[in-house]
Motif scaffolding. Structure first.
Motif, mmCIF file in Angstrom:
data_model
loop_
_atom_site.group_PDB
_atom_site.id
_atom_site.type_symbol
_atom_site.label_atom_id
_atom_site.label_comp_id
_atom_site.label_asym_id
_atom_site.label_seq_id
_atom_site.Cartn_x
_atom_site.Cartn_y
_atom_site.Cartn_z
ATOM 1 N N MET A 68 0.806 -1.220 0.000
ATOM 2 C CA MET A 68 0.000 0.000 0.000
ATOM 3 C C MET A 68 0.841 1.273 0.000
ATOM 4 N N VAL A 69 1.938 1.285 0.738
ATOM 5 C CA VAL A 69 2.744 2.511 0.846
ATOM 6 C C VAL A 69 3.961 2.506 -0.076
ATOM 7 N N GLU A 70 4.213 1.383 -0.738
ATOM 8 C CA GLU A 70 5.345 1.240 -1.649
ATOM 9 C C GLU A 70 6.672 1.520 -0.942
ATOM 10 N N GLY A 71 6.825 0.924 0.229
ATOM 11 C CA GLY A 71 8.052 1.083 1.003
ATOM 12 C C GLY A 71 8.737 -0.254 1.180
ATOM 13 N N ASP A 72 9.557 -0.365 2.216
ATOM 14 C CA ASP A 72 10.276 -1.601 2.514
ATOM 15 C C ASP A 72 10.080 -1.980 3.970
ATOM 16 N N VAL A 73 9.929 -3.277 4.207
ATOM 17 C CA VAL A 73 9.906 -3.779 5.578
ATOM 18 C C VAL A 73 11.350 -3.961 6.010
ATOM 19 N N VAL A 74 11.716 -3.297 7.096
ATOM 20 C CA VAL A 74 13.063 -3.453 7.641
ATOM 21 C C VAL A 74 13.105 -4.688 8.514
ATOM 22 N N GLN A 75 12.071 -4.819 9.382
ATOM 23 C CA GLN A 75 12.057 -5.946 10.305
ATOM 24 C C GLN A 75 10.653 -6.143 10.860
ATOM 25 N N VAL A 76 10.303 -7.394 11.082
ATOM 26 C CA VAL A 76 9.114 -7.742 11.849
ATOM 27 C C VAL A 76 9.601 -8.645 12.965
ATOM 28 N N ILE A 77 9.480 -8.151 14.178
ATOM 29 C CA ILE A 77 9.930 -8.938 15.325
ATOM 30 C C ILE A 77 8.861 -8.854 16.405
ATOM 31 N N GLY A 78 8.358 -10.005 16.813
ATOM 32 C CA GLY A 78 7.253 -10.024 17.771
ATOM 33 C C GLY A 78 6.043 -9.350 17.164
ATOM 34 N N ASN A 79 5.553 -8.315 17.842
ATOM 35 C CA ASN A 79 4.399 -7.582 17.320
ATOM 36 C C ASN A 79 4.796 -6.203 16.787
ATOM 37 N N LYS A 80 6.082 -5.993 16.560
ATOM 38 C CA LYS A 80 6.582 -4.705 16.048
ATOM 39 C C LYS A 80 6.966 -4.826 14.579
ATOM 40 N N ILE A 81 6.629 -3.776 13.825
ATOM 41 C CA ILE A 81 6.971 -3.695 12.404
ATOM 42 C C ILE A 81 7.761 -2.407 12.208
ATOM 43 N N ILE A 82 8.857 -2.494 11.481
ATOM 44 C CA ILE A 82 9.642 -1.311 11.141
ATOM 45 C C ILE A 82 9.574 -1.138 9.628
ATOM 46 N N LEU A 83 9.086 0.027 9.199
ATOM 47 C CA LEU A 83 8.953 0.334 7.779
ATOM 48 C C LEU A 83 9.884 1.476 7.393
ATOM 49 N N TYR A 84 10.383 1.409 6.160
ATOM 50 C CA TYR A 84 11.248 2.462 5.627
ATOM 51 C C TYR A 84 10.776 2.837 4.235
ATOM 52 N N LYS A 85 10.740 4.133 3.987
ATOM 53 C CA LYS A 85 10.474 4.651 2.649
ATOM 54 C C LYS A 85 11.201 5.980 2.536
ATOM 55 N N PRO A 86 12.121 6.108 1.575
ATOM 56 C CA PRO A 86 12.846 7.376 1.453
ATOM 57 C C PRO A 86 11.912 8.524 1.098
ATOM 58 N N SER A 87 12.167 9.674 1.680
ATOM 59 C CA SER A 87 11.364 10.861 1.417
ATOM 60 C C SER A 87 11.626 11.368 0.009
ATOM 61 N N LYS A 88 10.573 11.794 -0.670
ATOM 62 C CA LYS A 88 10.718 12.331 -2.025
ATOM 63 C C LYS A 88 11.221 13.763 -1.995
ATOM 64 N N LYS A 89 10.852 14.519 -0.968
ATOM 65 C CA LYS A 89 11.189 15.936 -0.901
ATOM 66 C C LYS A 89 12.512 16.201 -0.199
ATOM 67 N N ASP A 90 12.690 15.583 0.968
ATOM 68 C CA ASP A 90 13.838 15.902 1.813
ATOM 69 C C ASP A 90 14.396 14.635 2.462
ATOM 70 N N PRO A 91 15.212 13.842 1.746
ATOM 71 C CA PRO A 91 15.765 12.616 2.340
ATOM 72 C C PRO A 91 16.666 12.930 3.539
ATOM 73 N N LYS A 92 16.441 12.248 4.639
ATOM 74 C CA LYS A 92 17.197 12.481 5.865
ATOM 75 C C LYS A 92 18.181 11.354 6.154
ATOM 76 N N ILE A 93 17.794 10.128 5.811
ATOM 77 C CA ILE A 93 18.614 8.961 6.128
ATOM 78 C C ILE A 93 19.458 8.594 4.902
ATOM 79 N N MET A 94 20.777 8.565 5.112
ATOM 80 C CA MET A 94 21.687 8.180 4.039
ATOM 81 C C MET A 94 22.070 6.717 4.268
ATOM 82 N N LEU A 95 21.637 5.842 3.371
ATOM 83 C CA LEU A 95 21.905 4.413 3.511
ATOM 84 C C LEU A 95 23.319 4.069 3.050
ATOM 85 N N PRO A 96 23.968 3.106 3.738
ATOM 86 C CA PRO A 96 25.277 2.647 3.272
ATOM 87 C C PRO A 96 25.109 1.861 1.963
ATOM 88 N N LEU A 97 26.156 1.831 1.173
ATOM 89 C CA LEU A 97 26.085 1.117 -0.114
ATOM 90 C C LEU A 97 26.335 -0.337 0.012
#
Length: 97
Positions: A68-97
C-alpha cells in the motif's frame, strides 16, 4: 529493495525511535494508510505495533502495508513492524552502499 547491510543499519536506527502507530482489531483502513504515508514522508523510518487483540498476524500486516505505501519492511519482530520509505522531498537517512 534493501541490502542486508542497509537493513542492519536501519534496524540500528529504529532501536531509538518510539512506536507511533498501533493496529488493533479494526485492522488496516484507508485513514491509517494515509497517516502512515504522511509519517514516512516526514520521518522515513517508522515503528508500528500490532496489538494482541488484532485479528491479523504482524507479518501479514507488514506485507499489506508495504504494498500500500510502496516502502520496505526493515524488520518484523514479535508484534513490532519497522517500515522504511525514502522521502521524495527531503531525504534524511543516508543508507550505506
Amino acid at each position: 529493495m534493501l541490502t542486508s547491510k542497509q537493513r542492519s543499519y536501519l534496524r540500528g536506527l529504529a532501536n531509538s525511535i518510539p512506536t507511533i502507530f498501533q493496529i488493533g482489531k479494526e485492522g488496516i483502513n484507508e485513514n491509517l494508510v494515509k497517516q502512515i504515508l504522511d509519517a514516512l514522508e516526514a520521518r522515513e523510518l517508522i515503528k508500528i505495533s500490532v496489538l494482541n487483540n488484532s485479528l491479523l498476524d504482524p507479518k501479514e500486516v507488514a506485507n499489506e502495508l508495504v504494498v500500500m505505501v510502496e516502502g520496505d519492511v526493515v524488520q518484523v519482530i514479535g508484534n513490532k513492524i519497522i517500515l522504511y520509505k525514502p522521502s521524495k522531498k527531503d531525504p534524511k537517512i543516508m543508507l550505506p552502499l
